[in-house]
Design an enzyme around this catalytic site. Sequence first.
Site, mmCIF file in Angstrom:
data_model
loop_
_atom_site.group_PDB
_atom_site.id
_atom_site.type_symbol
_atom_site.label_atom_id
_atom_site.label_comp_id
_atom_site.label_asym_id
_atom_site.label_seq_id
_atom_site.Cartn_x
_atom_site.Cartn_y
_atom_site.Cartn_z
ATOM 1 N N HIS A 1 10.503 7.670 19.091
ATOM 2 C CA HIS A 1 10.110 6.288 18.823
ATOM 3 C C HIS A 1 10.337 5.905 17.359
ATOM 4 O O HIS A 1 10.016 4.804 16.949
ATOM 5 C CB HIS A 1 8.638 6.118 19.167
ATOM 6 N N ASP B 1 10.978 9.088 27.104
ATOM 7 C CA ASP B 1 9.984 10.029 27.626
ATOM 8 C C ASP B 1 8.556 9.491 27.544
ATOM 9 O O ASP B 1 7.650 10.047 28.150
ATOM 10 C CB ASP B 1 10.098 11.415 26.958
ATOM 11 N N GLU C 1 -0.147 13.661 27.384
ATOM 12 C CA GLU C 1 -0.659 13.600 26.016
ATOM 13 C C GLU C 1 -1.148 12.188 25.725
ATOM 14 O O GLU C 1 -0.659 11.216 26.312
ATOM 15 C CB GLU C 1 0.446 13.945 25.027
#
Length: 541
Positions: A112, A279, A361
């Site tokens: 990112h 992802d 996460e």
Amino acid sequence: MRTVSTVPFTDQKPGTSGLRKQVKTFQKPGYLENFVQSIFDSLPELSGGTLVIGGDGRFFNDKAIQTILSMAAANGVKKALVGQSGLLSTPAASCVIRKYGADGGFVLSASHNPGGPNGDFGIKYNGKNGGPVVESVTEKIFARSKVIESYKITDNDDVNLEKAGLDRIDSMQIEIFNSVTDYANMMEGLFDFDAIRRMFASGFEICFDAMHAITGPYAKEIFVKRLGTSAGSLMNAVPLPDFGGGHPDPGPTYAKELFAKMFSDKAPNFGACSDGDGDRNIVLGKNTYVSPSDSLAIITANAHLAKGYKKGIAGVARSMPTSRAADRVAEKLGIECFETPTGWKFFGNLLDAGRITICGEESAGAGSDHVREKDGLWAILMWLNIIAVSGKSVEDILKDHWQEFGRNYYARHDYESVDKIKAEKIMRTVEQQLAELPGKSFHGETILKADSFAYTDPIDGSVSKNQGMRIDFESGSRFVLRLSGTGTVGATLRVYLEKYVPPTGDLAQDTHKTLADLDLIANEIAKIKSTLERESPSVIS
Ligand code: G1P
Ligand code: ZN
């Protein structure tokens, strides 16, 4: 083939997710080559093997792929499978490594982080199981990078990455393949596309923001072509080398337009976005934000509604700072629940051993045993499948979940680009108090336990120490402190705050107000604001 003399760089230690640096660093003569050669030197099985190569399309992606191809040929790789135009999302790379039995893969991305000539670049090596290699391997690569004296490369014309088909460099065969098909087929095998298609046809509206990053082409194939939503449901669906000048970071700060839309009168039923390499994910309903920790818990509780998970779930794992919402679901389901250090590589052994099916996460990552990476579109499709089968809105799914399990109010405070020495001082300040903290009270909260998180992998017995400070209170609240392992400038201190309210309590409080006391306590103990001389965090999520 040439052997080129080189001098080692001292800073090629892979972090939480591969080697991530500014593009300018990767452009230094020999920088990329040294790291790639260190990988080939550390993994002799690649000579004669098959490699997958692809990335998120950011600036330098194409150049790096040409270099890696030339070096792969020079290092005796037999076959290279390359995503068309050099594009492969991180989960698609994992899917393809596994599907074609490759020996490993180079995944080029800085996730990112911003792209472009002044942005970041990254390179990650994934192993045979399709996942990031374990720490012992990244340590071997780092050790090699410190003593490397030469690298091998062929002199060849650039390979045309734009056209699917076969090519070669010397004796290395190259296959340029469609980046989307294998992944889309896999998703169709896991989720009930008919039910989602029917839901879309009956007027259920979605908005997906690809943030000018890798998921655009995947979203077009899956949401528009296979599931029949309108092309207008996709925003920023064309991948750009600089992500259109934005950060491809799924959240309110950078996916502003999507968030504004979802919190307006014109909100569609469902909103979602993903990051640079595809992802991560964030899921939204009408005027509703689903925190990634809650999303993990909800997916764990409802995965059996999707056809690929009908048989139920073996176990669940979450990274240590992720809220403990998933633990409560695991308890109810009677399945194992693991707390691992931050980073997807720690889930690999548990997934390979069949001990867990789902993992996630707090940093917008969720996934399952279908690949060995977190998977943004997978999580989004899982939500759509749950909605289609249950007939409930995002908001109702969330509220019903809290009603059943209670709510883990949660926030992460990031102090970015801070002085490394000061950040380390904060960690030491807490470390020095660990022994004396239990039993002490602050603002009505009494400390139950305080430690520096160490993890023993239940499968291979390897130990990872210093994975963050955990301060647990008797009430079930806690805060966690750790230093980021993905930043490229200075240090980033992350403070994670969590407060549990049972189903009988007030489940509709303002998150940040509810956590204000914990923030005060964390500051009293760790002296964060005074040490950093900052009044507030750079980002609260
Ligand atoms: C961050 C996230 C972590 C994630 C990693 C790679 O790492 O916190 O959960 O696995 O990015 O996407 P950090 O910067 O905290 O080390
Ligand atoms: Zn990512």
